[in-house]
Scaffold this active site. Structure first.
Site, PDB file in Angstrom:
ATOM      1  CG  HIS A 140       6.379   0.168   2.312  1.00  0.00           C
ATOM      2  ND1 HIS A 140       5.680   1.321   2.075  1.00  0.00           N
ATOM      3  CD2 HIS A 140       7.471   0.527   3.016  1.00  0.00           C
ATOM      4  CE1 HIS A 140       6.335   2.334   2.594  1.00  0.00           C
ATOM      5  NE2 HIS A 140       7.415   1.892   3.185  1.00  0.00           N
ATOM      6  CD  GLU A 191       9.399   9.623   5.459  1.00  0.00           C
ATOM      7  OE1 GLU A 191      10.126  10.021   4.520  1.00  0.00           O
ATOM      8  OE2 GLU A 191       8.352   9.012   5.309  1.00  0.00           O
ATOM      9  CG  ASP A 235       2.274  10.050   3.155  1.00  0.00           C
ATOM     10  OD1 ASP A 235       2.089   9.206   2.255  1.00  0.00           O
ATOM     11  OD2 ASP A 235       3.403  10.464   3.472  1.00  0.00           O
ATOM     12  CG  HIS A 245       3.160   3.533   6.498  1.00  0.00           C
ATOM     13  ND1 HIS A 245       2.861   2.450   5.723  1.00  0.00           N
ATOM     14  CD2 HIS A 245       3.652   4.476   5.663  1.00  0.00           C
ATOM     15  CE1 HIS A 245       3.168   2.732   4.455  1.00  0.00           C
ATOM     16  NE2 HIS A 245       3.636   3.950   4.404  1.00  0.00           N
ATOM     17  CE  LYS A 281       6.831  13.209   3.828  1.00  0.00           C
ATOM     18  NZ  LYS A 281       7.619  12.183   3.133  1.00  0.00           N
ATOM     19  CE  LYS A 319      14.433   5.965   6.153  1.00  0.00           C
ATOM     20  NZ  LYS A 319      13.286   6.386   5.359  1.00  0.00           N
TER      21      LYS A 319
END
Lengths: 346, 506
Positions: free
Chosen positions: B194, B232, B251, B256, B361, B366
């Site tokens: 995405h 994030e 992940d 990405h 994380k 963010k």
């Protein structure tokens, strides 16, 4: 935060005044603009023009300049002034707006220095063909002098005759707001003929009827011309009342003007299509705007089914945004060519 | 319904008119988290914005026995609660729900025959299968679709969208590709990432290849290094079990972040000449991305990588738990939640220019960006040179582009200060499509440009697999900090210019 801060300044003080407004607003002084949109109109039409530009300011970072043309007899003799403003939108751009009062003689000198350096300038010529206050030659001079010569007009307001005159002088530079207003109908009809088995109706079309709200016919004829250009229709014979067109080796096209009381005038703009009927040898498809919701209903006589297709209304500012951001449309030019072949530009 | 491309009323000039052909969208896992948070809102937005075909059905498929009413209620709740939905129009929502159905399936082929009968009843010969299930179910789903003959394109197109992760290692990705290709052609498979649906990511192509001023300086002669950050502030948010298996490398980095590397480093895609244009072609774009991945030097896990795991800390003024205190996470877990990597793109353009990647994380905020940091001028003419020039693409939360350069501070003395020239996407005002909305529409229209291809996926696994197999020790960092201190050392190498490199403060 949304809002507007403004001032009244001399024409020479516009740039300085705008810079001060930017500094006063207390945000980072980042000025972003994609170009300049000059609206040339009359005081009588100013409310609609300003409303459309105000809405546009929520979507596009551009400087808008509104030149209100007064008859020369109204000139006050005192030095002309300009109203300048910054329009701030929450989560949107901050746009500069300049309103000047002038006349046909001075409009070019007043407006041309206001384009942002070396960026696109679009001129929105918001006049009606029957507008006696407008000095067309001055407007045309301004259009030619604007840096990229892109002219935004509305053929349904301007009339095809005046538009042809403009086309002759500004070949391939007109952006027609009526074309943008027709986009939802064009898309809805395009979607209706996606299934291949319906496409035979288009090649064997014998009759096309368009019911039009009110008495302005330009929008409907432009729509017909789009169909004609897409389907390769040739020359046509227009009736004396300019409501019926017999296309050579093609369909009979009929425009029917519906008086306001027959269709609920509030739902439609003047000249907007209320419904269409496309008839072929073995099938007809009827499409009509569904009241109160942004959908068109289509009914096929052969398939015995009805379906709905999105038909959103296009606001004046949405049409303006389209014209501001796009290049002249080749499809529009092809449609305009059809209008010429059919004698509708006379 | 038989469709063709011959519709004369389709205006080639009008992109908005390019609506998809009538189709059924079969969502496997419609009650799952992803479907609820992303897919259903995206599909609703397509309906609301008039981008769905005039005839469509969204057919949810899942193991749960759901009535039509329960399925509609679930979908309505998902759409109304998702923050990506935007404005909800009652009329559009009703249309969406009218076109929503549900069919219960299991692993047995018989249930896929039932799915086939449902599709026959719908008379929608074009079908998109969306795999929104746990990845472990992908292979069996594909086999069952094939066994039921639902992959046949005899009457219309068939496409599948497969969610990431596409495999967990090179071997598993290859195996999954084999299974997929036993049922579908590569041209039917849309592997979704995405990130590629985000406006700013696509703007990287526009910025580089539609402007003449940037591309000539994006190479080893002018660029000191590139920093790509995907930070994030969130922790696990209930995804602890998944994350224990995936970790930050699977992940974020393999997919990405690798996409961002590719778009930053790739050469201009070459496409055939059409009229006066060289329109972007899916194949050409994917070819160039694969070349970048193949040009990556193998990583030395000890020298080129710092991994970390967040411990307890403070974020936005509140205490937050460490990773090992998260739900469904082992108290002795060694899973990395932070990764900083030094990449070398070993090709003519980028040789010697390090690409620093950072993703984690529980960062202080963010923020995702690509920053291209330029070399300093060859001579120091001014006493106080401020900072090197930086061209930064901000991807989230704010989308925009900024250029940093030095300017003289007004006054008698010559002092320089770094200033930023910012362009924010909010300046355009108009709301763009969400990433999922854009990518689903692309798939419905048959445009695979923004979907990673088989060889690209396998190449990225081949590159990162050795690191996953032999990772360096995980270093602790406090939640709410910018990661382990050891990551600072990653920026320095033997070159003098590297001494002043630092991670960007975001």
């Amino acid at each position: 935060m949304s809002g507007e801060i403004g001032n009244t300044v001399s024409l020479r003080g516009i740039e300085t005044g705008l810079l001060k407004l930017w500094q006063d607003q207390g945000q980072k002084p980042v000025r972003i603009a994609s170009g300049t949109l000059i609206a040339l109109t009359t005081p009588a039409r100013a409310p609609q023009v300003l409303a459309a530009l105000d809405d546009l300011a929520g979507d596009l970072p551009c400087r808008s300049v509104v030149a209100l043309l007064h008859p020369p007899s109204e000139a006050s003799g005192s030095a002309p002034r300009a109203e300048i403003a910054l329009q701030r939108r929450k989560n949107g751009p901050t746009c500069e707006r300049i309103v000047i009062h002038t006349d046909a003689r001075h409009v070019a000198g007043a407006v041309l220095p206001l384009g942002i350096n070396d960026m696109a300038v679009r001129l929105w010529w918001d006049v009606a063909s029957d507008d006696q206050q407008q000095d067309q030659s001055a407007s045309l001079a301004l259009a030619r002098a604007s840096s990229d010569g892109q002219l935004i007009v509305d053929s349904s307001v301007l009339g095809f005759g005046l538009l042809r005159q403009l086309e002759a002088q500004h070949r391939e530079t007109c952006l027609d707001l009526a074309w943008a207003r027709l986009a939802p109908w064009r898309r809805a009809l395009g979607a209706a003929f996606e299934p291949a088995q319906r496409q035979s109706l288009l090649s064997g079309l014998t009759h096309l009827r368009i019911n039009v709200a009110g008495s302005r016919r330009e929008l409907a004829w432009l729509f017909v011309a789009w169909l004609g250009a897409r389907l390769g229709w040739g020359a046509g014979l227009l009736s004396a009342d300019r409501l019926v067109l017999q296309v050579a080796a093609g369909p009979v096209v009929e425009l029917v003007e519906l008086p306001n009381h027959e269709h609920g005038a509030a739902e439609y703009g003047d000249g907007e299509a209320v419904s269409l009927v496309l008839t072929g040898a073995s099938e007809s498809i009827t499409a009509y705007k569904q009241l109160g919701v942004p959908y068109a209903v289509f009914e096929s006589s052969r398939e015995g089914v009805a379906w709905r297709s999105p038909l959103p209304s296009r606001s004046p500012s949405e049409c303006l945004a389209w014209a501001y951001q796009n290049q002249p449309s080749q499809s529009w030019q092809a449609a305009f060519g059809c209008l010429g072949r059919w004698g509708l530009l006379a | 319904v038989i469709l063709s491309d011959s519709n004369p009323l389709r205006d080639p000039e009008d992109f908005e008119q390019h609506s998809p052909e009538p189709c059924a969208i079969i969502v496997f896992g419609i009650t799952g988290d992803l479907a609820r948070r992303k897919l259903l809102p995206a599909l609703y937005r397509l309906v609301r914005d008039g981008r769905m075909p005039q005839r469509f059905t969204i057919l949810g498929a899942g193991r749960k026995p759901l009535s039509q009413e329960e399925n509609n209620t679930n979908a309505r709740q998902a759409i109304e609660s998702a923050k990506e939905t935007g404005v909800i129009e009652a009329e559009s929502l009703e249309r969406f729900l009218r076109n929503l159905e549900y069919v219960q399936i299991d692993d047995e082929p018989a249930s896929f025959m039932r799915l086939g009968r449902t599709l026959e009843r719908l008379e929608l010969s074009n079908q998109l299968y969306y795999f929104s299930t746990p990845p472990s179910a992908y292979a069996q789903l594909a086999r069952n679709i094939g066994a039921a003959g639902l992959n046949s394109q005899a009457t219309g197109w068939r496409r599948i969208i497969v969610e990431k992760p596409f495999g967990t290692t090179l071997k598993s990705a290859q195996e999954l590709n084999l299974v997929m290709h036993s049922v579908f052609e590569e041209s039917q498979i849309y592997r979704i990432d995405h990130f590629l649906g985000k406006e700013t990511v696509q703007n990287m192509l526009s910025l580089r290849f539609a402007n003449a001023i940037f591309e000539p300086i994006l190479n080893r002669n002018y660029v000191d290094h590139v920093q790509i950050t995907a930070a994030e502030d969130l922790g696990m948010e209930g995804r602890g079990a998944f994350y224990e298996e995936a970790g930050i490398l699977r992940d974020m980095i393999q997919n990405h972040v690798m996409q961002l590397v590719c778009l930053t480093a790739m050469e201009p895609p070459i496409s055939r000449w059409v009229g006066s244009l060289h329109p972007l072609e899916a194949g050409a774009l994917r070819d160039e991305k694969v070349k970048v991945i193949r040009a990556l030097k193998p990583l030395d896990p000890e020298r080129d990588v710092v991994l970390g795991q967040y411990g307890p800390g403070s974020l936005y003024g509140e205490a937050v738990a460490g990773y090992r205190g998260e739900d469904k996470v082992s108290a002795t877990s060694e899973t990395a939640t932070y990764a900083a990597l030094r990449l070398q793109v070993d090709n003519w353009r980028w040789a010697g220019v390090p690409f620093y990647l950072r993703s984690a994380k529980r960062m202080p905020k963010k923020s995702t960006e690509i920053a291209i940091v330029f070399k300093r001028p060859p001579l120091a003419m001014f006493p106080q040179t401020a900072e090197p020039n930086v061209l930064a693409l901000n991807i989230q939360p704010e989308q925009g582009v900024s250029l940093r350069f030095d300017a003289k501070v007004p006054g008698l003395e010559t002092r320089l200060r770094a200033v930023n020239m910012d362009f924010s996407y909010t300046s355009f005002g108009a709301e763009g499509p969400t990433a999922y909305e854009r990518l689903i529409l692309d798939c419905l229209l048959g445009d695979a440009s923004l979907f990673p291809r088989e060889d690209e996926v396998e190449a990225s696994w081949a590159w990162i697999d050795p690191l996953i197999q032999r990772p360096p020790a995980v270093k602790p960092y406090s939640a709410g900090s910018w990661g382990p201190e050891a990551a600072e050392g990653l920026l320095q190498d033997a070159s003098p210019s590297s001494l002043e490199r630092r991670w960007r403060k975001l």
